[in-house]
Design a protein around this motif. Structure first.
Motif, mmCIF file in Angstrom:
data_model
loop_
_atom_site.group_PDB
_atom_site.id
_atom_site.type_symbol
_atom_site.label_atom_id
_atom_site.label_comp_id
_atom_site.label_asym_id
_atom_site.label_seq_id
_atom_site.Cartn_x
_atom_site.Cartn_y
_atom_site.Cartn_z
ATOM 1 N N SER A 175 0.855 -1.186 0.000
ATOM 2 C CA SER A 175 0.000 0.000 0.000
ATOM 3 C C SER A 175 0.893 1.238 0.000
ATOM 4 O O SER A 175 1.894 1.291 0.723
ATOM 5 C CB SER A 175 -0.875 0.005 1.258
ATOM 6 O OG SER A 175 -1.375 1.300 1.467
ATOM 7 N N PHE A 198 -6.609 -1.036 -6.290
ATOM 8 C CA PHE A 198 -7.853 -0.982 -5.510
ATOM 9 C C PHE A 198 -7.791 -1.989 -4.358
ATOM 10 O O PHE A 198 -8.246 -1.694 -3.242
ATOM 11 C CB PHE A 198 -9.074 -1.241 -6.394
ATOM 12 C CG PHE A 198 -10.354 -1.165 -5.616
ATOM 13 C CD1 PHE A 198 -10.805 0.055 -5.131
ATOM 14 C CD2 PHE A 198 -11.073 -2.313 -5.320
ATOM 15 C CE1 PHE A 198 -11.964 0.134 -4.363
ATOM 16 C CE2 PHE A 198 -12.237 -2.243 -4.563
ATOM 17 C CZ PHE A 198 -12.690 -1.017 -4.078
ATOM 18 N N ILE A 232 -16.507 -5.772 -5.469
ATOM 19 C CA ILE A 232 -17.464 -5.214 -4.509
ATOM 20 C C ILE A 232 -18.287 -4.077 -5.105
ATOM 21 O O ILE A 232 -17.867 -3.424 -6.055
ATOM 22 C CB ILE A 232 -16.755 -4.713 -3.219
ATOM 23 C CG1 ILE A 232 -15.841 -3.527 -3.524
ATOM 24 C CG2 ILE A 232 -16.022 -5.823 -2.514
ATOM 25 C CD1 ILE A 232 -15.524 -2.707 -2.304
ATOM 26 N N GLU A 233 -19.451 -3.893 -4.529
ATOM 27 C CA GLU A 233 -20.308 -2.801 -4.971
ATOM 28 C C GLU A 233 -19.796 -1.483 -4.406
ATOM 29 O O GLU A 233 -19.006 -1.468 -3.461
ATOM 30 C CB GLU A 233 -21.743 -3.059 -4.511
ATOM 31 C CG GLU A 233 -22.385 -4.206 -5.278
ATOM 32 C CD GLU A 233 -23.808 -4.482 -4.862
ATOM 33 O OE1 GLU A 233 -24.408 -3.632 -4.179
ATOM 34 O OE2 GLU A 233 -24.310 -5.557 -5.237
ATOM 35 N N GLY A 234 -20.279 -0.381 -5.016
ATOM 36 C CA GLY A 234 -19.855 0.936 -4.525
ATOM 37 C C GLY A 234 -18.774 1.525 -5.390
ATOM 38 O O GLY A 234 -18.441 2.707 -5.278
ATOM 39 N N VAL A 235 -18.171 0.672 -6.253
ATOM 40 C CA VAL A 235 -17.242 1.182 -7.258
ATOM 41 C C VAL A 235 -17.705 0.640 -8.610
ATOM 42 O O VAL A 235 -18.461 -0.329 -8.664
ATOM 43 C CB VAL A 235 -15.773 0.752 -7.007
ATOM 44 C CG1 VAL A 235 -15.276 1.258 -5.680
ATOM 45 C CG2 VAL A 235 -15.621 -0.758 -7.077
ATOM 46 N N THR A 294 -15.419 6.262 -8.281
ATOM 47 C CA THR A 294 -14.260 5.364 -8.344
ATOM 48 C C THR A 294 -14.492 4.293 -9.408
ATOM 49 O O THR A 294 -15.466 3.543 -9.332
ATOM 50 C CB THR A 294 -14.024 4.690 -6.975
ATOM 51 O OG1 THR A 294 -13.941 5.710 -5.963
ATOM 52 C CG2 THR A 294 -12.738 3.885 -6.965
ATOM 53 N N GLY A 332 -9.189 -1.201 -0.889
ATOM 54 C CA GLY A 332 -10.256 -2.083 -0.398
ATOM 55 C C GLY A 332 -11.640 -1.493 -0.302
ATOM 56 O O GLY A 332 -12.597 -2.198 -0.015
ATOM 57 N N LYS A 333 -11.774 -0.179 -0.526
ATOM 58 C CA LYS A 333 -13.111 0.408 -0.450
ATOM 59 C C LYS A 333 -13.179 1.629 -1.377
ATOM 60 O O LYS A 333 -12.129 2.178 -1.755
ATOM 61 C CB LYS A 333 -13.443 0.804 0.988
ATOM 62 C CG LYS A 333 -12.448 1.746 1.624
ATOM 63 C CD LYS A 333 -12.882 2.064 3.043
ATOM 64 C CE LYS A 333 -12.224 3.262 3.596
ATOM 65 N NZ LYS A 333 -11.023 3.327 4.231
ATOM 66 N N PRO A 334 -14.417 2.035 -1.737
ATOM 67 C CA PRO A 334 -14.536 3.206 -2.622
ATOM 68 C C PRO A 334 -13.946 4.446 -1.966
ATOM 69 O O PRO A 334 -13.947 4.562 -0.730
ATOM 70 C CB PRO A 334 -16.054 3.378 -2.781
ATOM 71 C CG PRO A 334 -16.682 2.158 -2.230
ATOM 72 C CD PRO A 334 -15.718 1.481 -1.337
ATOM 73 N N LYS A 352 -14.144 8.074 -0.742
ATOM 74 C CA LYS A 352 -15.272 8.909 -0.316
ATOM 75 C C LYS A 352 -15.410 10.159 -1.209
ATOM 76 O O LYS A 352 -14.414 10.819 -1.509
ATOM 77 C CB LYS A 352 -14.998 9.333 1.132
ATOM 78 C CG LYS A 352 -16.188 9.874 1.849
ATOM 79 C CD LYS A 352 -15.907 9.901 3.361
ATOM 80 C CE LYS A 352 -16.894 10.807 4.052
ATOM 81 N NZ LYS A 352 -16.363 12.093 4.407
#
Ligand code: NAP
Length: 164
Positions: free
Chosen positions: A22, A52, A73-76, A64, A56-58, A60
């Motif tokens: 990272s 990504f 995963i959803e949200g991206v 994305t 690990g997450k969209p 904010k």
């Protein structure tokens, strides 16, 4: 569409020591602040599946888009479109700016087909020796330095235009 490549680099031009690493392991707080503010200003962020995975997450408050041959995963938003098709589709949607946030495969894919307009490089005070280079295509790309900004006590932000 203005495509802005954003990367932190070691003083010897590497974006990571290994593909799993990272960027937060070695970049400065000031660079993180710059990354958040610049990507929020641009609004749409594109990155590769491995990068990504290190987040690990969209992100904010930013759209994305993750480039991959699969979905996750959803949200991206997941896409397997080639860079030119992705840029053309976003333009049709009315997007005017895009932040290209790595990793090496994604920087390469856009740089090698001339789709990057500007670079924001934060040079961090570290040497990696072996590591993941910013660009490995081998073709020469000429840059024009637009601005240098000192970030905190130890880092420098370089803003370049790509000469086409
Ligand atoms: N210093 C920095 O500013 C910075 C920024 C970002 C990343 N990084 C570092 O870069 C490293 C990761 O770089 P990486 O090159 O290994 O991986 P990456 O570019 O993040 O992701 C590679 C993946 O993206 C997908 N991909 C690549 N080209 C594609 C294309 N043309 N169309 C659709 N999908 C495509 C593929 O996913 P599938 O395999 O799922 O098909 C591929 O495996 C990490 O260490 C990370 O920390 C550093």
């Amino acid at each position: 569409m203005i495509v802005s490549l954003i990367a932190a680099v070691s003083a010897d031009g590497k974006i990571a020591q290994s593909a799993e690493q990272s960027s937060l392991d070695w970049t400065s707080r000031e660079d993180t602040r710059f990354f958040i503010s610049k990507t929020k200003e641009i609004g749409t962020v594109v990155m590769g599946r491995k990068t990504f995975g290190t987040i690990g997450k969209p992100l904010k408050d930013r759209r994305t888009i993750v480039m991959s041959s699969r979905t996750g995963i959803e949200g991206v938003e997941w896409t397997s479109e080639p860079p030119a098709d992705l840029v053309a589709r976003l333009e049709r949607e009315g997007v005017t700016r895009m932040a290209l946030c790595g990793g090496a495969a994604i920087y390469d894919a856009f740089l090698s087909v001339g789709l990057v307009d500007e670079l924001f490089l934060t040079v961090e005070p570290v040497l990696f020796g072996d590591g993941v280079p910013l660009f490995r295509n081998g073709a020469r790309i000429n840059l024009k330095l637009l601005e240098t900004t000192k970030l905190g006590d130890s880092s420098v932000l370089l803003h370049y235009l790509l000469l086409k």
